[in-house]
Write an enzyme that holds these catalytic residues in place. Structure first.
Site, mmCIF file in Angstrom:
data_model
loop_
_atom_site.group_PDB
_atom_site.id
_atom_site.type_symbol
_atom_site.label_atom_id
_atom_site.label_comp_id
_atom_site.label_asym_id
_atom_site.label_seq_id
_atom_site.Cartn_x
_atom_site.Cartn_y
_atom_site.Cartn_z
ATOM 1 N N SER A 62 39.974 95.589 36.755
ATOM 2 C CA SER A 62 39.345 95.732 38.065
ATOM 3 C C SER A 62 38.391 96.902 38.172
ATOM 4 O O SER A 62 37.504 96.890 39.027
ATOM 5 C CB SER A 62 40.425 95.859 39.146
ATOM 6 O OG SER A 62 41.242 96.990 38.902
ATOM 7 N N HIS A 67 41.099 89.038 39.099
ATOM 8 C CA HIS A 67 39.646 89.135 39.246
ATOM 9 C C HIS A 67 38.882 88.084 38.439
ATOM 10 O O HIS A 67 37.656 88.109 38.412
ATOM 11 C CB HIS A 67 39.181 90.538 38.861
ATOM 12 C CG HIS A 67 39.749 91.603 39.738
ATOM 13 N ND1 HIS A 67 39.136 91.998 40.912
ATOM 14 C CD2 HIS A 67 40.883 92.337 39.633
ATOM 15 C CE1 HIS A 67 39.868 92.953 41.481
ATOM 16 N NE2 HIS A 67 40.935 93.163 40.731
ATOM 17 N N LYS A 82 41.084 87.084 46.677
ATOM 18 C CA LYS A 82 39.816 87.596 46.142
ATOM 19 C C LYS A 82 38.807 86.454 46.110
ATOM 20 O O LYS A 82 38.270 86.085 47.149
ATOM 21 C CB LYS A 82 40.057 88.260 44.788
ATOM 22 C CG LYS A 82 40.940 89.516 44.918
ATOM 23 C CD LYS A 82 41.178 90.189 43.612
ATOM 24 C CE LYS A 82 41.874 91.530 43.782
ATOM 25 N NZ LYS A 82 43.205 91.451 44.415
#
Length: 395
Positions: free
Chosen positions: A183, A211, A242
């Protein structure tokens, strides 16, 4: 009062070292263009990589879910809180992302942090050795600590060092754990090499793809699909807050692994289930992610990533070679990093400062997080601002 004075001294010390964190208030929905603290701003701070957080289909699905299931779940998954929406979401996730194992099954969680705690504490314990990448997310670090296993840290992305550590270990159970996309640096773990080691040593390989899910691989199915990996040794974790634009997370693995988690993972057993409406909206998000629209958003994001890479390389600061939506620019000093973020803010750009302990001391940075909601004009504005700041900072 002594106890309060101790805390005040600690807060003052954080401030002196440029480590104080401050919240900002978003007045509008998460998007590339927002109103924050009462001001319009272009946001490069969120993890809404596909620009889905305010997508009309998802907001409609959330409202529909609330009408159908109410506002809350009312209990843990094992005590009345497991709705048809949760069950459908797990089926949808297994169908979309479960191709890395036979008999895939998914288990939903209220947050990614809870999912990581649950998986690590259920699969590891006394007599287990956990091998953890040096740059793993805090949730993986905390999960490793709570597991009460021996923890060995291998240098970031170094499969050769990990191989030597595994060779030297006589643990009865071995667990390798890594982020898929890291990240703070935006790089991808050497997953093929890690899986080869896991299979050679009879170890689990746990991959937290917070991610990468939704962004990488065919139909956004994540880093394992992108690398074409398949093995019963794999346990895959994905986040739904996300790129998916909603909230929650899930673990995917062989059905036996998931059943073990249902029976033994304390953060799953003893936590109230997320609202069913959120699960209902997450299923709608999965459909979008796998659709032609999802492909188009990923393609546009790819263009933005390459444009940003070229832009950051032209600056006086140190970019990290990332091919993902996470584009860091290392400044080093805390105060200099805060100053750069403040100058960007004055230009109407939210580019957050990232400092220790989130990153190692001496590697403070600003991090540009890209979204499919950004335009080339947004990047041109960021580039112009960085050029002005860069020129003003040069002697």
């Amino acid at each position: 009062m002594f106890l309060l004075d101790t805390l005040r001294d600690g807060l003052a010390d954080l401030d002196r070292r440029g480590l104080t964190r401050r919240r900002r208030i978003a007045d509008t929905a998460c998007a590339a263009h927002m109103t924050v603290d009462g001001r319009p701003i272009i946001g490069f701070a969120s993890n809404d990589y596909l620009g889905l957080a305010a997508h009309p289909a998802l907001t409609a699905a959330l409202a529909e879910g609330a009408q159908r299931y109410g506002a809350g779940s009312g209990g843990s998954h094992l005590l009345g809180g497991h709705s048809r929406a949760h069950a459908q979401l797990e089926d949808d996730l297994a169908a979309l992302c479960g191709g890395f194992v036979d008999a895939p099954r998914a288990l939903s969680f209220c947050t990614g942090y809870m999912a990581n705690l649950a998986v690590l504490t259920a699969l590891a314990g006394r007599g287990t050795t956990l091998f953890s990448d040096a740059l793993n997310h805090a949730s993986l670090i905390d999960g490793a600590r709570l597991a009460r296993a021996e923890v060995q840290i291998y240098p970031h992305g170094d499969a050769e060092a990990l191989a030597a550590m595994l060779d030297a270990s006589d643990a009865s159970v071995k667990v390798i754990v890594t982020d898929g996309v890291f990240s703070m640096d935006g790089d991808i773990a050497p997953l093929a090499a890690l899986l080869e080691l896991a299979e050679r040593h009879g170890a689990w390989l746990i991959v937290d793809d917070a991610h990468g899910f939704g962004v990488l691989g065919p139909q956004g199915r994540g880093v394992l699909a992108q690398a074409g990996l398949r093995s019963p040794h794999l346990v895959y974790l994905c986040t739904l807050g996300k790129a998916a634009g909603v909230a929650g997370a899930a673990a995917l693995a062989h059905e036996t692994v998931i059943e073990w988690l249902v029976q033994r993972a304390r953060p799953y057993i003893f936590t109230t289930a997320s609202p069913p409406a959120v699960a209902h909206a997450a299923s709608a998000s999965l459909a979008l992610i796998a659709s032609d629209e999802g492909d188009a958003r990923r393609a546009h994001l790819g263009v933005l990533i390459e444009r940003t890479r070229a832009m950051l390389r032209a600056s006086q600061w140190l970019p990290i070679d990332s091919h993902t939506a996470i584009q860091p620019l290392i400044i080093g000093d805390n105060e200099a990093t805060l100053a750069l973020a403040a100058r960007c803010d004055a230009e109407g750009l939210w580019v957050p400062a990232i400092r220790p302990p989130t990153v190692p001391v001496g590697t403070s940075r600003v991090r540009v997080s890209l979204s499919a909601g950004h335009t080339l004009d947004d990047l041109a504005r960021l580039e112009a601002a960085l050029m002005r700041i860069d020129a003003a900072a040069r002697p």
